[in-house]
Motif scaffolding. Structure first.
Motif, short mmCIF file in Angstrom:
data_model
loop_
_atom_site.label_atom_id
_atom_site.label_comp_id
_atom_site.label_asym_id
_atom_site.label_seq_id
_atom_site.Cartn_x
_atom_site.Cartn_y
_atom_site.Cartn_z
N SER A 438 0.82 -1.21 0.00
CA SER A 438 0.00 0.00 0.00
C SER A 438 0.86 1.26 0.00
O SER A 438 2.03 1.25 0.40
CB SER A 438 -0.92 0.01 1.22
N ASP A 440 0.36 3.69 1.96
CA ASP A 440 0.59 3.90 3.39
C ASP A 440 1.87 3.22 3.84
O ASP A 440 2.70 3.79 4.56
CB ASP A 440 -0.63 3.37 4.16
N SER A 490 -3.88 3.81 2.76
CA SER A 490 -3.86 2.35 2.96
C SER A 490 -4.78 1.63 1.99
O SER A 490 -4.69 0.41 1.85
CB SER A 490 -4.25 2.00 4.41
#
Length: 678
Positions: A438, A440, A490
């Motif tokens: 991801s 994130d 995310s």
């Protein structure tokens, strides 16, 4: 049809000789495949070799086991001399890219269950602190451990020893291997021979660097293992590490179980030293007498079977056909045909096998919907990401919502849905696997491993364009407008080339273009939620735009939406407020992520920061559409003017709703839990 055939032959099978007993079992795996093994934990197959612990350059904890799928009869409870003897030969290696990071060890084991996996470290991936591994069954777990780490608490004689374990990592017998010239951590291929003879209740272990069995065993111990046998047992291997980079592999395996009386009869004629594939004191598998051959018995059975069998088979066939028809009809009612044009239905069995029984070591992410696992399909080697629902009522609703939405969407910046599964009361979605995880992870969790420095400015700018493109598609180019409602780093994945893919449609909603937004209680993640969404719970395309603006600021700044970074008072700082303050002080360039080390185009950085601020404007009417954002990033439109000071929050007539309307909408809505993961 298959069931009917079995029913037809069932009486015939009763006339055939019984299945192979403990005296007749032998297998020889020169190389391994998924057809003959069950892999659990971190174990894997590569080029016909079993890897039991994960390969990594960073010290970690890992555990895995590989179990032969064939259950073996070790005990016949009907006879006094019904316990089996056994012998096995296999080769293994313990390699370590970082010799300073020493690990634990591996085992050959016999277990009453085929789901044996234990804890890391000194428990060798076989046992647990509270007892033995989760093998199941009534017998005990019996293991020969090859332990490369000294654990005084477990009574280890050294950090280079072999031992016999029964239901515990504390050995019944053990011996230091150093006097025998064997170093388990040498990285060399080591061959092991293990023989157990029930008639003399003795177990022996040999080790060597060649394929020639040494004259003297390294371990000899007297023990009656029949007391620990269940009727049927499984054989396999396990290994573990704890804060180590050690890798444990198995190359080649021969195993045979046989009756003890035969050993006494054949021992004198067998040489003491065995080489290659030969065995010490192991009899050949008996060949059945031709007079009692299965063909003769089968012919006799066919002469006995009457027409009643055919009637039963026909009835079963009709019942199975009717059941399948009803199941297909029910499936069509749940999943409309338009959902299934692209994705396919997976079986629970293949997804369970691909995730090693949904083992914790395969988890790559968690969210409001549930848990995401990395799955590698046996045989094909294809890798997927499998989302597993938490089984809550709302999760099922989100599952159906995600399936119905994403199955009909096609865009290069969307995570592609590959399939689904609803067997065994599970809700599973199968997506293509994103190699780089991801956004994130690459921005924040990568700070510790150093991978965030690999995420260059050109790749970040490309990510901003890609997400703008897919949101333009969802908002304005689909047959029905899609409001995602949970845009965050995310939920943005990166493929092998760091191209962005938007995923997680569990909270998405469909609506016709120009349709009034439908109210629900607020869903999404704090820090990404637009002010009017928090106020009224009305999800519109402008709430997605706000979330996108926050993501853009994260890409530029390398900071979370709500953070305490560089804050001496350790108070939480809102990212939008922080960037706007720097902009008002003509210090906007200072918001750039320090991990980029100044390696970025200053004009692009300032432009993207201003796009982020314009999208995160507190007043929804002042935010651009995603099409306008895409045009600005592609230099097809002029940038929007952004006020120096952050505007005060104002609810315009376009965003405000009467209290009566809000209460009415909320009473008819479903409560969705707000995710607080930031």
């Amino acid at each position: 049809m298959a069931i009917a055939f079995v029913v037809l032959l069932a009486p015939l099978l009763l006339l055939l000789p019984p299945s192979a007993s403990c005296v007749d079992v032998r297998f020889d795996f020169a190389s391994f495949s998924f057809l003959n093994l069950t892999l659990l934990g971190d174990s894997y197959l590569r080029n016909g070799t079993i890897g039991l612990t994960r390969e990594t350059d960073v010290p970690s904890s890992s555990a895995g086991s590989a179990i032969c799928t064939l259950p073996i009869r070790f005990l016949d409870p009907e006879t006094d001399a019904g316990a089996a003897s056994f012998a096995t030969k296999f080769s293994f290696s313990v390699t370590n890219p970082n010799p300073d990071s020493y690990g634990d060890g591996l085992t050959f084991f016999v277990s009453p269950g085929n789901a044996t996996i234990g804890s890391t470290g000194g428990y060798l991936g076989l046992f647990n602190p509270s007892g033995n591994g989760s093998g199941g069954g009534n017998g005990s777990i019996i293991a020969i451990e090859f332990d490369a780490r000294l654990d005084v608490g477990l009574g280890d004689p050294s950090g280079n020893h072999v031992g016999l374990d029964v239901d515990s990592p504390i050995s019944k017998a053990s011996v230091d291997l150093t006097p025998y010239g064997i170093d388990l951590k040498s990285g060399k291929l080591i061959t092991a021979w293990v023989d157990y003879h029930q008639n003399v209740t003795m177990l022996k272990v040999w080790l060597g660097y060649t394929d020639v069995k040494p004259k003297d065993p390294v371990l000899i111990t007297t023990i009656d293992l029949s007391k620990h046998f269940a009727e049927y047992m499984y054989v396999g291997f396990s290994a573990s590490t704890e804060g180590s980079t050690e890798v444990h592999t198995i190359e080649g395996w021969i195993f045979q179980a046989f009756s003890s009386p035969a050993v006494a009869n054949t021992t004198p004629s067998v040489p003491r030293n065995a080489s290659g594939g030969s065995w010490s004191a192991i009899p050949a598998i008996p060949i059945a007498d031709a007079r009692d051959s299965p063909h003769r018995m089968l012919g006799l059975g066919l002469a006995i079977i009457g027409p009643a069998t055919f009637a039963v088979a026909f009835a079963v066939l009709v019942w199975v056909s009717a059941k399948k028809w009803l199941e297909k009809k029910a499936s069509k009612e749940v999943f409309k045909s338009e959902f299934l044009k692209g994705p396919r239905k997976f079986s629970y069995k293949e997804l369970s096998s691909a995730t090693r029984g949904f083992h914790s070591s395969r988890i790559v992410g968690n969210g409001a919907f549930g848990t995401v696992y990395k799955a590698t399909l046996p045989g094909s080697g294809l890798t997927y990401a499998v989302k597993r629902s938490k089984q809550a009522h709302q999760s099922k609703k989100e599952f159906m919502g995600e399936l119905s939405i994403i199955a009909r969407l096609r865009h290069k910046n969307l995570v592609q849905l590959e399939g689904w599964c609803t067997e065994k009361n599970e809700l599973l979605l199968v997506y293509e696997f994103m190699t780089n995880g991801s956004l994130d992870k690459i921005l924040y969790r990568g700070q510790e491993s150093g991978t965030s420095s690999m995420f260059k400015w050109s790749q970040r700018y490309n990510a901003a364009i890609g997400i703008a493109s897919v949101l333009t598609y969802l908002h304005q180019e689909c047959e029905q407008q899609v409001i995602h409602r949970d845009i965050k780093t995310s939920n943005i994945m990166l493929d092998a080339n760091f191209n962005p893919r938007l995923g997680d449609f569990g909270l998405a909603r469909l609506m016709d273009h120009n349709e009034s937004p439908v109210s629900t209680l607020t869903a999404g993640t704090m820090g990404y939620l637009a002010p009017e969404y928090l106020q009224y719970g009305k999800a519109t395309e402008k709430t997605d735009v706000f979330s996108y603006g926050v993501v853009i600021l994260e890409i530029c700044c390398g900071r979370r939406p709500i953070d305490s970074k560089d804050n001496k008072e350790h108070k939480l700082v809102n990212l939008v407020d922080w960037v706007w303050r720097l902009y008002s002080e003509d210090r906007l360039i200072e918001a750039a992520d320090s991990k980029l080390n100044g390696e970025f185009d200053e004009g692009e950085m300032l432009g993207l920061l201003l796009v982020g601020l314009s999208c995160a404007n507190p007043n929804c009417a002042e935010r651009p559409t995603m099409r306008r954002v895409l045009q600005i990033l592609n230099r097809e439109a002029e940038p929007m003017a952004v006020p120096k000071k952050k505007p005060l929050l104002m609810f315009t007539s376009a965003a405000s709703f009467s209290m009566k309307e809000i209460v009415s909408d909320i009473e008819g809505s479903t409560v969705i839990t707000i995710s607080t993961q930031i």
